[in-house]
Design a protein around this motif. Sequence first.
Motif, mmCIF file in Angstrom:
data_model
loop_
_atom_site.group_PDB
_atom_site.id
_atom_site.type_symbol
_atom_site.label_atom_id
_atom_site.label_comp_id
_atom_site.label_asym_id
_atom_site.label_seq_id
_atom_site.Cartn_x
_atom_site.Cartn_y
_atom_site.Cartn_z
ATOM 1 N N TYR A 69 0.828 -1.207 0.000
ATOM 2 C CA TYR A 69 0.000 0.000 0.000
ATOM 3 C C TYR A 69 0.859 1.253 0.000
ATOM 4 O O TYR A 69 0.568 2.224 -0.713
ATOM 5 C CB TYR A 69 -0.927 0.025 1.219
ATOM 6 C CG TYR A 69 -1.476 1.396 1.485
ATOM 7 C CD1 TYR A 69 -2.496 1.924 0.710
ATOM 8 C CD2 TYR A 69 -0.930 2.206 2.491
ATOM 9 C CE1 TYR A 69 -2.976 3.204 0.919
ATOM 10 C CE2 TYR A 69 -1.406 3.483 2.726
ATOM 11 C CZ TYR A 69 -2.433 3.980 1.925
ATOM 12 O OH TYR A 69 -2.891 5.259 2.139
ATOM 13 N N GLY A 70 1.923 1.252 0.788
ATOM 14 C CA GLY A 70 2.780 2.430 0.890
ATOM 15 C C GLY A 70 3.386 2.853 -0.429
ATOM 16 O O GLY A 70 3.764 4.019 -0.602
ATOM 17 N N LEU A 71 3.478 1.930 -1.398
ATOM 18 C CA LEU A 71 4.029 2.273 -2.708
ATOM 19 C C LEU A 71 3.118 3.236 -3.476
ATOM 20 O O LEU A 71 3.603 4.047 -4.280
ATOM 21 C CB LEU A 71 4.245 1.002 -3.539
ATOM 22 C CG LEU A 71 5.303 0.015 -3.027
ATOM 23 C CD1 LEU A 71 5.299 -1.240 -3.883
ATOM 24 C CD2 LEU A 71 6.685 0.675 -3.027
ATOM 25 N N ILE A 72 1.807 3.141 -3.245
ATOM 26 C CA ILE A 72 0.873 3.984 -3.994
ATOM 27 C C ILE A 72 1.028 5.459 -3.620
ATOM 28 O O ILE A 72 1.255 6.302 -4.495
ATOM 29 C CB ILE A 72 -0.580 3.499 -3.788
ATOM 30 C CG1 ILE A 72 -0.725 2.070 -4.316
ATOM 31 C CG2 ILE A 72 -1.561 4.434 -4.486
ATOM 32 C CD1 ILE A 72 -2.082 1.448 -4.046
ATOM 33 N N ALA A 118 10.679 8.782 5.002
ATOM 34 C CA ALA A 118 10.309 7.593 5.785
ATOM 35 C C ALA A 118 10.704 6.318 5.052
ATOM 36 O O ALA A 118 11.200 5.362 5.651
ATOM 37 C CB ALA A 118 8.806 7.602 6.068
ATOM 38 N N ASN A 119 10.492 6.295 3.735
ATOM 39 C CA ASN A 119 10.854 5.108 2.954
ATOM 40 C C ASN A 119 12.358 4.874 2.952
ATOM 41 O O ASN A 119 12.827 3.747 3.129
ATOM 42 C CB ASN A 119 10.341 5.253 1.521
ATOM 43 C CG ASN A 119 10.688 4.063 0.638
ATOM 44 O OD1 ASN A 119 11.768 4.019 0.038
ATOM 45 N ND2 ASN A 119 9.786 3.110 0.561
ATOM 46 N N LEU A 163 7.588 0.178 7.454
ATOM 47 C CA LEU A 163 7.280 1.292 8.349
ATOM 48 C C LEU A 163 6.748 2.485 7.568
ATOM 49 O O LEU A 163 5.852 3.210 8.031
ATOM 50 C CB LEU A 163 8.533 1.694 9.133
ATOM 51 C CG LEU A 163 8.321 2.696 10.282
ATOM 52 C CD1 LEU A 163 7.260 2.190 11.247
ATOM 53 C CD2 LEU A 163 9.627 2.938 11.026
ATOM 54 N N ALA A 164 7.272 2.686 6.360
ATOM 55 C CA ALA A 164 6.775 3.779 5.521
ATOM 56 C C ALA A 164 5.312 3.555 5.148
ATOM 57 O O ALA A 164 4.546 4.510 4.998
ATOM 58 C CB ALA A 164 7.622 3.909 4.262
ATOM 59 N N ALA A 171 -0.255 5.442 5.785
ATOM 60 C CA ALA A 171 -1.651 5.261 6.186
ATOM 61 C C ALA A 171 -2.073 6.312 7.207
ATOM 62 O O ALA A 171 -3.118 6.957 7.070
ATOM 63 C CB ALA A 171 -1.854 3.856 6.749
ATOM 64 N N VAL A 172 -1.258 6.500 8.240
ATOM 65 C CA VAL A 172 -1.582 7.498 9.275
ATOM 66 C C VAL A 172 -1.608 8.905 8.679
ATOM 67 O O VAL A 172 -2.435 9.744 9.050
ATOM 68 C CB VAL A 172 -0.552 7.418 10.425
ATOM 69 C CG1 VAL A 172 -0.785 8.526 11.439
ATOM 70 C CG2 VAL A 172 -0.636 6.053 11.112
#
Length: 509
Positions: A41-44, A252-253, A260-261, A266-267
């Motif tokens: 998800y974090g990739l999007i 973050a990434n 973690l990213a 999400a947050v």
Amino acid sequence: MTSVGQTRRNFATTVIGFVLSIGIGIWFTPFLVHQLGPAAYGLIPLATTIVSYFSIITQTLSASLNRNLTFALEHNDPERASVAFGSALAGAGALAFLLAVPLAGVAWFSTSLFDVPPGAETATRLLFAFVAAAFVLSVLSTPFQGIVFSRNRLDLSNISAAIQTITRVALTIALFGAFTATVVNAATAILASAVIGIVLSMVFARRAAPHLAFFTFAYEAKEFRSISGIASKVLIMQIGTILVGSSELVLANKLFGAHLAGHYAAVSQWSLFLRNGATSVAVLCVPTILTLYARSQPRELVSYTRTAMKFMAICVALPAGYLCGLSDQILHVWLGPDFVSYWPLMVVQIAPIAITSTVVPLYTISLAADRVMLSGLIQLVTGAIGVAIALLIGAHSALGILGVAGAVGLSLAIKELVFLIPYAASNIEQPRSTFYPPMLVAAALFGISCVGAITIGKLFVFHNMLGLAIAGFSLAIGYCVAAYFLLDRDERAMVRAFISTRAIKAGGA
């Protein structure tokens, strides 16, 4: 000046669009996280963030075009407006062609530039490519959106944005159901919504200004230089804005890895919702500020801008305080117990927005006066310092991702308070303290909202979104009463007039 009916339509569609965006986002983000997993998800949002870096060019084109179109139409010069549009359209076409190459490079090398889950290399490249293609389409639509904006038909822009959002979400769900849940299918939906967006922008531009010459390519070198000259100054500011506002997820990434990213992304959706909502509200006042400046009405301009700042504070402080005060319970209900520990991150991201969003209308004053160069340089330096501090704290401090978010948000807040407020006043030859009083209102309202939310959180434990919604509604009732009495007599009259059928006076249109 904008009619009462159009003002109401602009406001109503903005509110509806914001509520729709929040409502969909509240459900859609957990849906994607659970379907794809946090890392995938974090990739999007990472892809959309990286590609958005290129949007600084289109944003500068849009800002300068909006200014020139508004001035031309305000002086009843449709020929000049057509030339401005034709020149911008030619420029947008050239930009789309030129940006395709570096965007393709970013897509191909994305797996080397960022931390990617094992086995997701091809999907990541396709994700970046589809998001980049959607961006290129948005570049081509920029001049048409400028027409709609300059005619103050923000209701049409809001309708277009809502249709694109619904298309993206509906198609994502359909593709996940028909095939499988992958980032490529999510990206396909993003691209499809961009195609619909450019079609709608053309249709709505024709509706907003049927008398303008479309597709005649009324290019004029002088007009293009005028647009480009202003755009080059705005560009510097946009680079600084991106450094400040869009660097957190990338940091973050790189510092903490994809997993973690993904949690961070999400947050961060709540701060993104709030920023987008604040921008939507701020856009409502831009045409009027440009018009008042074009008419050389400084007294009305100051009065309107201060009122706009107050209403920005009213609109943003309530959700900001609510989200901060109930952050732990919101994350627990929304994303699950694994995300509760991230509540300090949510607070650090959102609290500064309650203050910084209040000053957004002041950027339009500097743009109208064509004095954005210094502001852009300050924004650029502030952004660089914020990123440097975030890197230092994130890599060498126990604060970790909390330090990254705090450094970025605090640097922007200081810049707005210390520089932007007095600078905007000086651009229209007003005392440097002219626009500080609304900031006190913003701080008071945020405090009221935050204390109220914390109190509710101490008294009740919520187990679903319905309970949280009822808590928010209850908080809003008391908040609105307090906000109403923080307005002066004329502003209260304007609120009553807006709600009733009486005309809005020129200074508050």
